[in-house]
Enzyme design. Structure first.
Site, PDB file in Angstrom:
ATOM      1  N   HIS A  74      53.870 -10.785   5.957  1.00  0.00           N
ATOM      2  CA  HIS A  74      53.760 -10.766   7.421  1.00  0.00           C
ATOM      3  C   HIS A  74      53.878 -12.184   7.964  1.00  0.00           C
ATOM      4  O   HIS A  74      53.157 -13.073   7.519  1.00  0.00           O
ATOM      5  CB  HIS A  74      52.406 -10.199   7.863  1.00  0.00           C
ATOM      6  N   LYS A 299      38.922 -13.198   5.479  1.00  0.00           N
ATOM      7  CA  LYS A 299      38.703 -14.346   4.590  1.00  0.00           C
ATOM      8  C   LYS A 299      37.951 -14.034   3.297  1.00  0.00           C
ATOM      9  O   LYS A 299      37.983 -14.840   2.362  1.00  0.00           O
ATOM     10  CB  LYS A 299      37.918 -15.441   5.342  1.00  0.00           C
TER      11      LYS A 299
HETATM   12  C1  LIG Z   1      32.550  -2.194   1.807  1.00  0.00           C
HETATM   13  C2  LIG Z   1      33.322  -3.479   1.946  1.00  0.00           C
HETATM   14  C3  LIG Z   1      34.483  -3.502   2.704  1.00  0.00           C
HETATM   15  C4  LIG Z   1      35.192  -4.702   2.854  1.00  0.00           C
HETATM   16  N1  LIG Z   1      36.298  -4.723   3.643  1.00  0.00           N
HETATM   17  C5  LIG Z   1      36.958  -5.874   3.832  1.00  0.00           C
HETATM   18  C6  LIG Z   1      38.084  -5.923   4.670  1.00  0.00           C
HETATM   19  O1  LIG Z   1      38.497  -4.919   5.237  1.00  0.00           O
HETATM   20  N2  LIG Z   1      38.713  -7.128   4.840  1.00  0.00           N
HETATM   21  C7  LIG Z   1      38.255  -8.283   4.223  1.00  0.00           C
HETATM   22  O2  LIG Z   1      38.834  -9.355   4.394  1.00  0.00           O
HETATM   23  N3  LIG Z   1      37.191  -8.261   3.400  1.00  0.00           N
HETATM   24  C8  LIG Z   1      36.539  -7.095   3.197  1.00  0.00           C
HETATM   25  N4  LIG Z   1      35.465  -7.066   2.385  1.00  0.00           N
HETATM   26  C9  LIG Z   1      35.090  -8.311   1.707  1.00  0.00           C
HETATM   27  C10 LIG Z   1      35.831  -8.506   0.386  1.00  0.00           C
HETATM   28  O3  LIG Z   1      36.135  -7.274  -0.194  1.00  0.00           O
HETATM   29  C11 LIG Z   1      34.948  -9.369  -0.522  1.00  0.00           C
HETATM   30  O4  LIG Z   1      34.812 -10.633   0.096  1.00  0.00           O
HETATM   31  C12 LIG Z   1      35.461  -9.515  -1.946  1.00  0.00           C
HETATM   32  O5  LIG Z   1      35.366  -8.287  -2.627  1.00  0.00           O
HETATM   33  C13 LIG Z   1      34.671 -10.599  -2.697  1.00  0.00           C
HETATM   34  O6  LIG Z   1      34.963 -10.556  -4.064  1.00  0.00           O
HETATM   35  P1  LIG Z   1      33.837 -10.860  -5.152  1.00  0.00           P
HETATM   36  O7  LIG Z   1      34.531 -10.782  -6.447  1.00  0.00           O
HETATM   37  O8  LIG Z   1      33.106 -12.077  -4.779  1.00  0.00           O
HETATM   38  O9  LIG Z   1      32.776  -9.682  -5.010  1.00  0.00           O
HETATM   39  P2  LIG Z   1      32.921  -8.115  -5.288  1.00  0.00           P
HETATM   40  O10 LIG Z   1      34.292  -7.644  -4.987  1.00  0.00           O
HETATM   41  O11 LIG Z   1      31.772  -7.478  -4.587  1.00  0.00           O
HETATM   42  O12 LIG Z   1      32.732  -7.992  -6.855  1.00  0.00           O
HETATM   43  C14 LIG Z   1      31.477  -8.109  -7.489  1.00  0.00           C
HETATM   44  C15 LIG Z   1      31.469  -7.233  -8.732  1.00  0.00           C
HETATM   45  O13 LIG Z   1      30.251  -7.422  -9.412  1.00  0.00           O
HETATM   46  C16 LIG Z   1      29.779  -6.166  -9.869  1.00  0.00           C
HETATM   47  N5  LIG Z   1      28.330  -6.273 -10.042  1.00  0.00           N
HETATM   48  C17 LIG Z   1      27.381  -6.357  -9.083  1.00  0.00           C
HETATM   49  N6  LIG Z   1      26.176  -6.454  -9.645  1.00  0.00           N
HETATM   50  C18 LIG Z   1      26.354  -6.438 -10.973  1.00  0.00           C
HETATM   51  C19 LIG Z   1      25.464  -6.492 -12.080  1.00  0.00           C
HETATM   52  N7  LIG Z   1      24.138  -6.596 -11.912  1.00  0.00           N
HETATM   53  N8  LIG Z   1      25.966  -6.457 -13.327  1.00  0.00           N
HETATM   54  C20 LIG Z   1      27.327  -6.357 -13.527  1.00  0.00           C
HETATM   55  N9  LIG Z   1      28.218  -6.292 -12.491  1.00  0.00           N
HETATM   56  C21 LIG Z   1      27.732  -6.338 -11.241  1.00  0.00           C
HETATM   57  C22 LIG Z   1      30.207  -5.216  -8.756  1.00  0.00           C
HETATM   58  O14 LIG Z   1      30.259  -3.868  -9.208  1.00  0.00           O
HETATM   59  C23 LIG Z   1      31.567  -5.754  -8.417  1.00  0.00           C
HETATM   60  O15 LIG Z   1      32.603  -5.158  -9.177  1.00  0.00           O
HETATM   61  C24 LIG Z   1      34.738  -5.881   2.219  1.00  0.00           C
HETATM   62  C25 LIG Z   1      33.581  -5.843   1.433  1.00  0.00           C
HETATM   63  C26 LIG Z   1      32.872  -4.668   1.297  1.00  0.00           C
HETATM   64  C27 LIG Z   1      31.616  -4.665   0.473  1.00  0.00           C
END
Ligand SMILES: Cc1cc2nc3c(=O)[nH]c(=O)nc-3n(C[C@H](O)[C@H](O)[C@H](O)COP(=O)(O)OP(=O)(O)OC[C@H]3O[C@@H](n4cnc5c(N)ncnc54)[C@H](O)[C@@H]3O)c2cc1C
Length: 393
Positions: A74, A299
């Site tokens: 985009h 973000k």
């Molecule tokens: C419901 C939802 C909708 C979203 N929608 C958007 C959107 O539309 N647009 C946007 O920009 N951002 C969105 N976000 C934000 C974006 O998805 C996150 O910023 C992104 O997923 C961050 O990645 P991460 O790897 O830090 O965390 P996560 O993707 O949350 O990954 C963390 C992982 O750790 C695992 N975990 C947790 N606790 C434990 C444990 N005790 N032991 C082992 N594993 C564990 C979880 O199962 C998960 O797989 C959304 C977030 C959520 C929660």
């Protein structure tokens, strides 16, 4: 079972998987623990907008093949207010930088496959993870898998376990400072089998509340409506959702909002959250474990990937020459970018949403700001360069 690895990573989301992959490219071994099943994490629908720097990083890391084929490039977004659309042209305003729409769950699938193809260890359904020995030089992660208790001795721990994980709460009380803001609304999000109604995202400020038209593929639309933070989804049958979307996204003559069967819907609250520092001893927090942004600025996933890029470089410098300078700077380096994204996400949210406590004055003020952002090249450039994102160090 007792195991040892250089970097024990909790969480197989974008942060944990990209970290493990980047470490592998640097020749550094890691083990990823995930509490859910592979199927669950590969089908969890969340974010979908990748900044230019994220796309460049994934391509350079050799995990961008499918994203290049299936992702939607985009060159801008539309801001819609007073029922008229105004395009922000990213390419023109940022010297050719763009965004790519590619579902988070698709990226997660690509990353898991890449780790498994390279012989990497991603342990799914690892339950009851807990962190120990943070005061020592070999912290441990204990967890249960297939009914057996396990312990991994690590040189370092990557706390990539999202907002509700175990890593951040394992830091002793008083070490971390929390900065937080909760918004008095959430987003009701749907996925529908319908062709997107526009080639680019449409952000609409309407007197009934915010709405966003996004997409996941040429045949799947992602749409959002501002709603109360604790809204009961049962109050929103499909007909009501389409009716409200039609009202809020109504636009220039010729615009038609395509409808189709809704196959997924849910409500997500909105918050801004940061902990400082993003490190305690040999444990480094990354992604949602350390910060949350409201999704208006797109973000969250980009920040998570930028964090672990910085962390992988710091760990590479440590293992190559015992140099811990970058590890010691990890938190400060990340937080500069995190706070830039926090400000941008807050600003977009404030400009586009209806705040119940506000009056007519504030709505007029929002419209004046939108008019400025869409008519001044300087103001539009500021939005564009933040949206496409800054290069990752
Ligand atoms: C419901 C939802 C909708 C979203 N929608 C958007 C959107 O539309 N647009 C946007 O920009 N951002 C969105 N976000 C934000 C974006 O998805 C996150 O910023 C992104 O997923 C961050 O990645 P991460 O790897 O830090 O965390 P996560 O993707 O949350 O990954 C963390 C992982 O750790 C695992 N975990 C947790 N606790 C434990 C444990 N005790 N032991 C082992 N594993 C564990 C979880 O199962 C998960 O797989 C959304 C977030 C959520 C929660």
């Amino acid at each position: 079972m007792k195991m040892h690895t250089r970097v024990g990573i909790v969480g197989a989301g974008p942060a944990g998987l990209v970290l493990s992959h980047l470490l592998h490219l640097e020749g550094i071994e890691s083990i990823v623990l995930e509490s859910h099943t592979r199927e669950y994490v590969e089908s969890r629908v969340r974010a979908g907008v990748l900044e230019q720097g994220t796309v460049d990083l994934l391509n350079a890391a050799g995990v961008g093949d499918r994203m290049r084929r299936e992702g939607l490039g985009h060159g801008g977004i539309e801001l819609r207010f007073n029922r008229r659309g105004h395009r922000i042209d990213f390419r023109d305003l940022t010297g050719g930088r763009t965004i790519t729409v590619y579902g988070q769950q698709e990226l997660v699938k690509d990353l898991i496959q890449a780790r498994l193809d390279a012989g990497g260890q991603v342990l799914f359904e690892a339950s009851d993870a807990s962190i120990h020995g943070l005061e020592t030089t070999t912290p441990q992660i204990r967890f249960c898998k297939d009914g057996e208790q396990n312990e991994i001795d690590c040189d370092f721990i990557g706390g990539c376990d999202g907002f509700h994980g175990v890593c951040r709460p394992s830091v002793p009380e008083g070490v971390l400072k929390v900065y937080e803001r909760n918004y008095p609304f959430g987003w009701l999000g749907i996925l529908a089998s319908a062709a997107p109604s526009s080639d680019e995202l449409i952000y609409a400020n309407h007197e009934r509340g915010f709405a966003l038209q996004s997409m996941r593929s040429p045949s799947i639309t992602r749409l959002y409506l501002q709603c109360p933070p604790d809204e009961d989804i049962a109050q929103w049958p499909d007909e009501r959702i389409w009716e409200e979307l039609q009202l809020r996204l109504a636009g220039d003559e010729g615009f038609h909002l395509n409808e189709g069967p809704i196959f997924q819907k849910g409500v997500t609250g909105m918050r801004s959250y940061v902990v400082e520092p993003m490190q305690y001893r040999r444990m480094f927090l990354a992604g949602d474990a350390a910060h949350i942004v409201p999704p208006t600025g797109a973000k969250g996933m980009n920040l998570a990937i930028a964090d672990v890029r910085i962390l992988s470089k710091a760990l590479a410098a440590y293992y190559a020459a015992g140099d811990d300078t970058k590890l010691n700077q990890y938190s400060a380096t990340c937080l500069r970018r995190v706070w830039r994204a926090q400000h941008f996400s807050w600003w977009m949210t404030s400009m586009l949403h209806h705040f119940e406590a506000d009056g007519e004055f504030d709505y007029r003020r929002q419209l004046a700001e939108l008019d400025y952002v869409t008519s001044s090249r300087a103001a539009a450039t500021s939005l564009a360069e933040n949206y496409v994102g800054f290069p990752i160090e």
